[in-house]
Design an enzyme around this catalytic site. Structure first.
Site, PDB file in Angstrom:
ATOM      1  N   LEU A  41     -15.226  -4.317  17.761  1.00  0.00           N
ATOM      2  CA  LEU A  41     -14.740  -3.432  16.695  1.00  0.00           C
ATOM      3  C   LEU A  41     -15.741  -3.362  15.541  1.00  0.00           C
ATOM      4  CD1 LEU A  41     -12.244  -1.934  15.283  1.00  0.00           C
ATOM      5  CD2 LEU A  41     -11.796  -4.152  14.237  1.00  0.00           C
ATOM      6  N   HIS A  59      -3.553  -7.533  -4.911  1.00  0.00           N
ATOM      7  CA  HIS A  59      -4.728  -7.286  -4.060  1.00  0.00           C
ATOM      8  C   HIS A  59      -4.888  -8.415  -3.030  1.00  0.00           C
ATOM      9  CE1 HIS A  59      -5.793  -3.801  -6.306  1.00  0.00           C
ATOM     10  NE2 HIS A  59      -6.087  -4.447  -7.412  1.00  0.00           N
ATOM     11  N   ASP A  94      -3.443   1.825  -0.285  1.00  0.00           N
ATOM     12  CA  ASP A  94      -2.948   2.096  -1.632  1.00  0.00           C
ATOM     13  C   ASP A  94      -1.603   1.403  -1.881  1.00  0.00           C
ATOM     14  OD1 ASP A  94      -2.924   3.164  -4.142  1.00  0.00           O
ATOM     15  OD2 ASP A  94      -2.385   5.193  -3.517  1.00  0.00           O
ATOM     16  N   GLU A 106      -6.900  13.922  11.697  1.00  0.00           N
ATOM     17  CA  GLU A 106      -5.448  13.972  11.537  1.00  0.00           C
ATOM     18  C   GLU A 106      -5.096  13.041  10.373  1.00  0.00           C
ATOM     19  OE1 GLU A 106      -3.091  15.607  13.530  1.00  0.00           O
ATOM     20  OE2 GLU A 106      -4.759  16.631  14.504  1.00  0.00           O
ATOM     21  N   ASN A 151      -1.244  -1.651  -3.929  1.00  0.00           N
ATOM     22  CA  ASN A 151      -1.258  -3.085  -4.274  1.00  0.00           C
ATOM     23  C   ASN A 151      -0.693  -3.317  -5.679  1.00  0.00           C
ATOM     24  OD1 ASN A 151      -2.590  -3.417  -1.870  1.00  0.00           O
ATOM     25  ND2 ASN A 151      -4.590  -3.855  -2.758  1.00  0.00           N
ATOM     26  N   GLY A 152      -1.063  -2.422  -6.598  1.00  0.00           N
ATOM     27  CA  GLY A 152      -0.617  -2.573  -7.992  1.00  0.00           C
ATOM     28  C   GLY A 152       0.891  -2.430  -8.091  1.00  0.00           C
ATOM     29  N   ARG A 153       1.440  -1.422  -7.424  1.00  0.00           N
ATOM     30  CA  ARG A 153       2.903  -1.223  -7.471  1.00  0.00           C
ATOM     31  C   ARG A 153       3.633  -2.369  -6.776  1.00  0.00           C
ATOM     32  NH1 ARG A 153       2.367   4.593  -5.267  1.00  0.00           N
ATOM     33  NH2 ARG A 153       0.212   3.875  -5.201  1.00  0.00           N
ATOM     34  N   TRP A 154       3.033  -2.881  -5.715  1.00  0.00           N
ATOM     35  CA  TRP A 154       3.637  -4.034  -5.030  1.00  0.00           C
ATOM     36  C   TRP A 154       3.687  -5.224  -5.999  1.00  0.00           C
ATOM     37  CZ3 TRP A 154       2.516  -9.053  -3.908  1.00  0.00           C
ATOM     38  CH2 TRP A 154       3.275  -9.665  -2.899  1.00  0.00           C
ATOM     39  N   TRP A 207     -14.231   1.255 -10.999  1.00  0.00           N
ATOM     40  CA  TRP A 207     -14.859   0.518 -12.108  1.00  0.00           C
ATOM     41  C   TRP A 207     -14.109   0.736 -13.417  1.00  0.00           C
ATOM     42  CZ3 TRP A 207     -18.166  -3.091 -10.784  1.00  0.00           C
ATOM     43  CH2 TRP A 207     -18.941  -2.929  -9.641  1.00  0.00           C
TER      44      TRP A 207
HETATM   45  C1  FPP Z   1      -5.355   0.295  -4.101  1.00  0.00           C
HETATM   46  O1  FPP Z   1      -4.163  -0.152  -4.665  1.00  0.00           O
HETATM   47  C2  FPP Z   1      -6.176  -0.825  -3.671  1.00  0.00           C
HETATM   48  C3  FPP Z   1      -7.429  -1.123  -4.130  1.00  0.00           C
HETATM   49  C4  FPP Z   1      -8.120  -0.332  -5.148  1.00  0.00           C
HETATM   50  C5  FPP Z   1      -8.139  -2.320  -3.684  1.00  0.00           C
HETATM   51  C6  FPP Z   1      -8.016  -2.660  -2.240  1.00  0.00           C
HETATM   52  C7  FPP Z   1      -8.351  -4.066  -2.093  1.00  0.00           C
HETATM   53  C8  FPP Z   1      -7.850  -4.910  -1.199  1.00  0.00           C
HETATM   54  C9  FPP Z   1      -6.880  -4.580  -0.130  1.00  0.00           C
HETATM   55  C10 FPP Z   1      -8.233  -6.322  -1.337  1.00  0.00           C
HETATM   56  C11 FPP Z   1      -9.185  -6.926  -0.497  1.00  0.00           C
HETATM   57  C12 FPP Z   1     -10.274  -6.156   0.095  1.00  0.00           C
HETATM   58  C13 FPP Z   1     -11.370  -6.753   0.523  1.00  0.00           C
HETATM   59  C14 FPP Z   1     -12.381  -5.985   1.316  1.00  0.00           C
HETATM   60  C15 FPP Z   1     -11.602  -8.163   0.265  1.00  0.00           C
HETATM   61  P1  FPP Z   1      -3.885   0.153  -6.187  1.00  0.00           P
HETATM   62  O2  FPP Z   1      -4.330  -1.019  -6.997  1.00  0.00           O
HETATM   63  O3  FPP Z   1      -4.511   1.457  -6.582  1.00  0.00           O
HETATM   64  O4  FPP Z   1      -2.337   0.269  -6.203  1.00  0.00           O
HETATM   65  P2  FPP Z   1      -1.427   1.105  -7.208  1.00  0.00           P
HETATM   66  O5  FPP Z   1      -1.765   2.552  -6.965  1.00  0.00           O
HETATM   67  O6  FPP Z   1      -0.038   0.750  -6.793  1.00  0.00           O
HETATM   68  O7  FPP Z   1      -1.764   0.645  -8.596  1.00  0.00           O
END
Ligand code: FPP
Length: 253
Positions: free
Chosen positions: A140, A46, A29, A220, A31-34, A78
């Site tokens: 793995l 992402h 979790d 855990e 990616n969007g904030r990053w 979605w």
């Molecule tokens: C959550 O961050 C992340 C996701 C919904 C997508 C995860 C996807 C990847 C790591 C990319 C690649 C994966 C594959 C298998 C190719 P968020 O967008 O909800 O972040 P936020 O809460 O900060 O908005």
């Protein structure tokens, strides 16, 4: 021996290898904030998340973890913009194109948890190539939860069991935990993945978001404020090390 073990990062004195979790699941979790923090598009966030994921797979293998499950796309995702959803699946295609050879070389077995037939065709083709190429690997097991939702997974299992009951193949009294587990995505279709020992969520959020609800009964948990793209293999390893110091009782004393 893990295929990546040639580059050994584990300080043997720090981590008792016998206590290494067999199955670690990760909610990637933040990616969007990053992306917002770094003034780039969400899809770029992402992409950075995908790079972080690659490094975590390697470290998990080096540490001797047998199953690594990542939450890549939920049934709720979605609802995001078409641009973001399309971007995530394009990344998946890019990931398979650039990484499959190395994953295969390192004996990693890729499996999908979720109904991936509903995702764009190009991504389905990539997934099927990854599944086929790595099907006989025994290193793995890397499970990608894709179009995955735990409640739907449980409903799907219950429906399969109901069908068996309707066909007279089982009685209601035959239904037990083992049977419900058997028909989950983590069940027989994906080699009976053991329940996760440890579930990690990044970005400071402390909830499960419809992830492995049945399977987490005795898991855990570890939460970190790091946003997923900033989550490093060293932080992952520290969490694993801390996990090895916990005493799990599974309801006993
Ligand atoms: C959550 O961050 C992340 C996701 C919904 C997508 C995860 C996807 C990847 C790591 C990319 C690649 C994966 C594959 C298998 C190719 P968020 O967008 O909800 O972040 P936020 O809460 O900060 O908005």
């Amino acid at each position: 021996m893990a295929a990546y073990a040639a580059i050994l990062f584990i300080g043997d004195n720090m981590i008792d290898k016998d206590l290494i979790p067999k199955h670690v699941a990760v909610i990637m979790d933040g990616n969007g904030r990053w992306a917002t923090k770094n003034k780039v598009s969400r899809v770029s966030g992402h992409n950075q998340g995908m790079l972080a994921m690659k490094d975590i797979i390697k470290r998990a293998d080096i540490l001797g973890i047998k199953y690594l499950t990542v939450y890549a796309f939920s049934t709720e995702n979605w609802k995001r913009s078409a641009e973001e959803v399309g971007g995530i699946f394009k990344l998946l295609v890019k990931y398979v194109a650039s990484e499959l050879e190395e994953l295969h070389h390192n004996n990693v077995k890729v499996r999908i948890l979720g109904d991936y037939t509903q995702i764009p065709d190009s991504a389905v083709a990539s997934i099927e190539r990854a599944l086929k190429t790595t099907e006989n690997n025994d290193g793995l097991q890397f499970n990608i939860a894709l179009n995955y939702g735990s409640r739907l997974e449980i409903i799907r299992s219950v429906k399969k069991i109901a069908a068996l009951a309707c066909a007279g193949e089982i009685n209601a009294d035959d239904i037990d935990e083992e049977m419900i587990s058997k028909y989950l995505y983590t069940g027989e279709e994906n080699g009976n993945v053991p329940d996760p020992d440890l579930i990690i969520r990044t970005s400071g959020e402390e909830r499960l978001s419809n992830f492995l609800l049945w399977q987490c009964a005795y898991s855990e948990f570890a939460f970190t404020d790091s946003l997923w793209p900033d989550f490093t293999p060293d932080e992952f390893e520290s969490i694993i090390e801390e996990y090895t110091t916990r005493h799990r009782r599974f309801g006993g004393r």
